[in-house]
Design an enzyme around this catalytic site. Structure first.
Site, mmCIF file in Angstrom:
data_model
loop_
_atom_site.group_PDB
_atom_site.id
_atom_site.type_symbol
_atom_site.label_atom_id
_atom_site.label_comp_id
_atom_site.label_asym_id
_atom_site.label_seq_id
_atom_site.Cartn_x
_atom_site.Cartn_y
_atom_site.Cartn_z
ATOM 1 N N HIS A 1 -5.925 -1.750 -5.612
ATOM 2 C CA HIS A 1 -7.188 -1.413 -4.940
ATOM 3 C C HIS A 1 -8.271 -2.375 -5.426
ATOM 4 C CE1 HIS A 1 -9.942 1.106 -2.742
ATOM 5 N NE2 HIS A 1 -10.768 1.022 -3.776
ATOM 6 N N ARG B 1 2.510 13.179 9.700
ATOM 7 C CA ARG B 1 2.618 12.376 8.480
ATOM 8 C C ARG B 1 3.923 12.678 7.751
ATOM 9 N NH1 ARG B 1 -1.320 9.879 6.234
ATOM 10 N NH2 ARG B 1 -2.940 11.144 7.169
HETATM 11 C C1 GAR Z 1 -6.309 -5.859 -0.747
HETATM 12 O O1 GAR Z 1 -7.592 -6.284 -1.117
HETATM 13 C C2 GAR Z 1 -5.976 -4.532 -1.396
HETATM 14 O O2 GAR Z 1 -6.517 -4.401 -2.671
HETATM 15 C C3 GAR Z 1 -6.609 -3.559 -0.445
HETATM 16 O O3 GAR Z 1 -6.319 -4.092 0.828
HETATM 17 C C4 GAR Z 1 -6.250 -5.515 0.744
HETATM 18 C C5 GAR Z 1 -4.959 -5.956 1.375
HETATM 19 O O4 GAR Z 1 -4.902 -7.352 1.445
HETATM 20 N N1 GAR Z 1 -6.079 -2.246 -0.607
HETATM 21 C C6 GAR Z 1 -6.797 -1.128 -0.513
HETATM 22 O O5 GAR Z 1 -7.974 -1.122 -0.200
HETATM 23 C C7 GAR Z 1 -6.046 0.157 -0.796
HETATM 24 N N2 GAR Z 1 -6.910 1.254 -0.904
HETATM 25 P P1 GAR Z 1 -3.513 -8.092 1.541
HETATM 26 O O6 GAR Z 1 -2.803 -7.474 2.753
HETATM 27 O O7 GAR Z 1 -3.866 -9.517 1.788
HETATM 28 O O8 GAR Z 1 -2.769 -7.866 0.268
#
Ligand code: GAR
Length: 218
Positions: free
Chosen positions: A115, A71
């Protein structure tokens, strides 16, 4: 004579669909938006968001995790790319990697994340599934400054979304995502135009009334 105003450069980190990324790109096209989306970085070469970014003429870079032993090594390569691109702010938008402490320290208060829950509730994956299982009446979405613990850090904006009794995961996630697309560009605007400050790691607003007006208008 038109005056050229310097806007901070923003990188968006993605792993997949990129719908929040696109919402940020679209917002940044408004002339008075205070930030420029300079680059989209993906840790997956098949992320759908890469195609969308290219369609918007945004530079894309793929940094594959398979190429790095740890990482720390990955995050160092990411950091070097961001520095080379003269990036001031970083938006994680569905970037499904945990960032190392070293990376977060280097970019302290410069990384924000979205999130799909009302943090600190429902950190991590499968948010909507867990919200439905718990029969919650309200969920939402949060934009926060990234700290060392997953889905944690000072909250810039949070928006509540109702959960309906007949919701499925798909229906609920769509309702929440629609609001994610509204609050993320606003949160980046607040950060990049320095309209927020931190007091004991709590976000303070230069103009709370404008934020409240925005939240009631969406
Ligand atoms: C979104 O709903 C975002 O909030 C979530 O992933 C999705 C990505 O969608 N993020 C998390 O869960 C972070 N912990 P997108 O690629 O269409 O923006």
């Amino acid at each position: 004579m038109a005056i050229e105003i310097h806007k901070p450069n923003v990188a968006i980190l993605i792993s997949g669909r990129g719908s929040n990324m696109e919402a940020l790109i679209k917002a940044s096209k408004e002339p008075d938006y205070p930030a420029k989306i300079s680059i989209v970085i993906s840790d997956k070469d098949d992320a759908k968001g890469l195609v969308i970014a290219k369609r918007h003429n945004i530079k894309t870079i793929i940094i594959l995790k398979e190429k790095y032993n740890s990482r720390i090594d990955y995050d160092q390569a990411l950091s070097e790319t961001l520095s080379k691109e003269n990036i001031q702010y970083i938006c994680a938008a569905g970037f499904m990697r945990i960032l190392s402490e070293e990376f977060i320290d280097k970019w302290w208060n410069k990384i924000i994340n979205i999130h799909p829950s009302l943090l600190p509730s429902y950190k991590g994956l499968n948010t909507h599934q867990r919200v439905l299982k718990d029969k919650m009446k309200v969920t939402g979405c949060t934009v926060h400054i990234v700290r060392k613990e997953l889905d944690n850090g000072p909250i810039i904006i949070q928006f509540e979304v109702p959960v309906k009794s007949d919701d499925t995961e798909k229906i609920l996630s769509k309702r929440v995502l629609k609001m994610e697309h509204k609050i993320y560009p606003y949160a980046l605007m607040l950060l990049s135009s320095k309209k927020i400050n931190l007091d004991n790691d709590i976000v303070k607003y230069e103009d709370k009334e404008s934020l409240d007006n925005f939240l009631t208008s969406i």
